[in-house]
Design an enzyme around this catalytic site. Structure first.
Site, mmCIF file in Angstrom:
data_model
loop_
_atom_site.group_PDB
_atom_site.id
_atom_site.type_symbol
_atom_site.label_atom_id
_atom_site.label_comp_id
_atom_site.label_asym_id
_atom_site.label_seq_id
_atom_site.Cartn_x
_atom_site.Cartn_y
_atom_site.Cartn_z
ATOM 1 N N ALA A 1 -28.611 26.918 48.117
ATOM 2 C CA ALA A 1 -29.016 28.035 48.946
ATOM 3 C C ALA A 1 -28.992 27.506 50.382
ATOM 4 O O ALA A 1 -29.405 26.204 50.622
ATOM 5 C CB ALA A 1 -30.128 28.604 48.757
ATOM 6 N N GLN B 1 -31.333 27.768 52.811
ATOM 7 C CA GLN B 1 -32.587 26.761 52.795
ATOM 8 C C GLN B 1 -32.967 26.150 51.478
ATOM 9 O O GLN B 1 -34.062 25.809 51.417
ATOM 10 C CB GLN B 1 -33.593 27.919 53.164
ATOM 11 C CG GLN B 1 -33.787 28.310 54.707
ATOM 12 C CD GLN B 1 -33.650 27.351 55.618
ATOM 13 O OE1 GLN B 1 -34.658 26.455 55.490
ATOM 14 N NE2 GLN B 1 -32.904 27.452 56.757
ATOM 15 N N SER B 2 -31.937 25.572 51.088
ATOM 16 C CA SER B 2 -32.174 24.645 49.704
ATOM 17 C C SER B 2 -33.155 23.264 50.034
ATOM 18 O O SER B 2 -32.595 22.673 51.314
ATOM 19 C CB SER B 2 -30.833 24.027 49.196
ATOM 20 O OG SER B 2 -31.078 23.172 48.339
ATOM 21 N N ASN B 3 -33.948 23.042 49.572
ATOM 22 C CA ASN B 3 -34.666 22.011 49.715
ATOM 23 C C ASN B 3 -34.132 20.769 48.811
ATOM 24 O O ASN B 3 -34.159 19.734 49.123
ATOM 25 C CB ASN B 3 -36.234 22.004 48.888
ATOM 26 C CG ASN B 3 -37.026 23.263 49.622
ATOM 27 O OD1 ASN B 3 -37.078 23.027 50.908
ATOM 28 N ND2 ASN B 3 -37.276 24.263 48.896
#
Ligand SMILES: *Cc1c(COP(=O)(O)O)cnc(C)c1O
Length: 335
Positions: free
Chosen positions: A76, A78-80
């Site tokens: 995504a 905002q993927s970590n």
């Protein structure tokens, strides 16, 4: 052969700050009548930490063993996971190609540019975009196209897969985390964690049961409803048994999913989520994230009557950089 011996057969790029602390949460616990503890996997150390460090130690160990020069990963916006991959690839002297999927509808500039995206750029990753957010197989296929281009340019690409048709290599990190937890000598009545791709959930549950530990593990749904996620966890645990060559120690009864905090959907704020973020910050000075751990705490607090007086472990999986991507939306809801 011990569980540890099984894990030793897999290459691993060790760089996490492990073991992570196991701490009581006395103030929040007292205010809700639960003996509440936290496993601080937000403190795994590399690139602002989180659960993906444990997973990527195994993926990137494999990449290193294959002589990879470039790591490719999708997630995504905002993927970590992708941010952590960029940090760990940098440590290993590898390049990193990140494909960002439009998974959360209606998000603003802050969401698209701040938080993890800012860190991806700072870490020197090359960013690509993918228009679909719910097409794991398609996103992985597009990564293979980028990999092919890199191969033509003389690079050796390694893909960290997202879709569930690939071996759950990252789950080995959470099998190891089960060994770590039991070595920290506290017994719990129940463990709560986020169940997203299910890699963390299935690794920890598999590890605990393989060690003969029967502590219930409740996965809080953050990505799919409980029915769909139950199937996914079940399948991934079977895949993990195949990957390790072990007998599957998990029974269907062990797989518990709760989707009461899931609405209004992946990466979307809700009032219970914001109250959980606020309460945890203001009682414990502990910062949760708006996509995963805030929902886990909201789900846990919603069950406080059932959990009264019990010793409960909340597994903090990190993700705080995303707070800054939700700055405007979140600020408007703080009381
Ligand atoms: C990815 C992520 C999760 C979910 O872990 P899975 O292994 O994908 O289920 C939970 N918390 C944070 C902060 C994450 O980044």
């Amino acid at each position: 052969m011990t569980l540890h011996d099984h894990l030793k057969r897999f290459p691993r790029a060790r760089m996490g700050h492990l073991p992570t602390p196991l701490e009581p949460m006395p103030n929040l616990g007292k205010s809700v009548g639960i003996d509440l503890w936290v496993k601080r996997d937000d403190c795994t150390g590399v690139g602002l930490g989180g659960n993906k460090v444990r997973q990527l130690e195994f993926y990137l160990g494999k990449a290193q063993a294959e002589g990879a020069t470039q790591v490719l990963i999708t997630g995504a916006i905002q993927s970590n996971f992708v941010r952590t991959a960029a940090a760990m690839a940098a440590r290993l002297g590898m390049g990193c190609h990140i494909q960002l999927e439009d998974r959360v509808p209606g998000k603003n500039e802050t969401y698209r540019e701040n938080g993890n995206v800012l860190l991806d750029r700072l870490l020197g990753a090359t960013l690509h975009s993918y228009p679909e957010g719910e097409d794991e197989a398609g996103a992985d296929a597009q990564l293979r196209v980028i990999a092919e281009d890199l191969r033509h340019a003389g690079e050796h690409p390694f893909i960290v897969p997202l879709s569930a048709d690939q071996p759950p290599t990252g789950a080995l990190g959470y099998v190891e985390a089960a060994i770590e937890l039991l070595s920290q000598a506290e017994q719990f009545d129940e463990i709560f964690l986020a169940s997203g791709s299910a890699i963390t959930h299935c690794g920890l549950l598999f590890g605990l049961r393989a060690l003969g530990d029967k502590t219930p593990v409740t996965g809080i749904c953050v990505r799919r409803n409980a029915d769909v996620q139950t199937d996914r966890v079940t399948r991934r645990i079977q895949d993990l048994a195949e990957l390790t060559g072990m007998e599957n120690p998990v029974t269907p009864k062990d797989i518990c999913l709760d989707d009461s905090a899931f609405e209004p959907g992946y990466g979307q704020l809700s009032d219970p989520l914001v109250s959980a973020l606020q309460l945890t910050a203001r009682t414990e000075g502990l910062i949760l994230d708006p996509v995963y751990t805030g929902k886990v705490m909201a789900g846990l607090l919603a069950q406080k009557d059932r959990l009264a007086g019990k010793r409960i472990l909340f597994w903090h999986t990190g993700g705080q950089p995303a707070l800054f991507a939700y700055a405007d939306l979140l600020d408007a809801k703080l009381t």
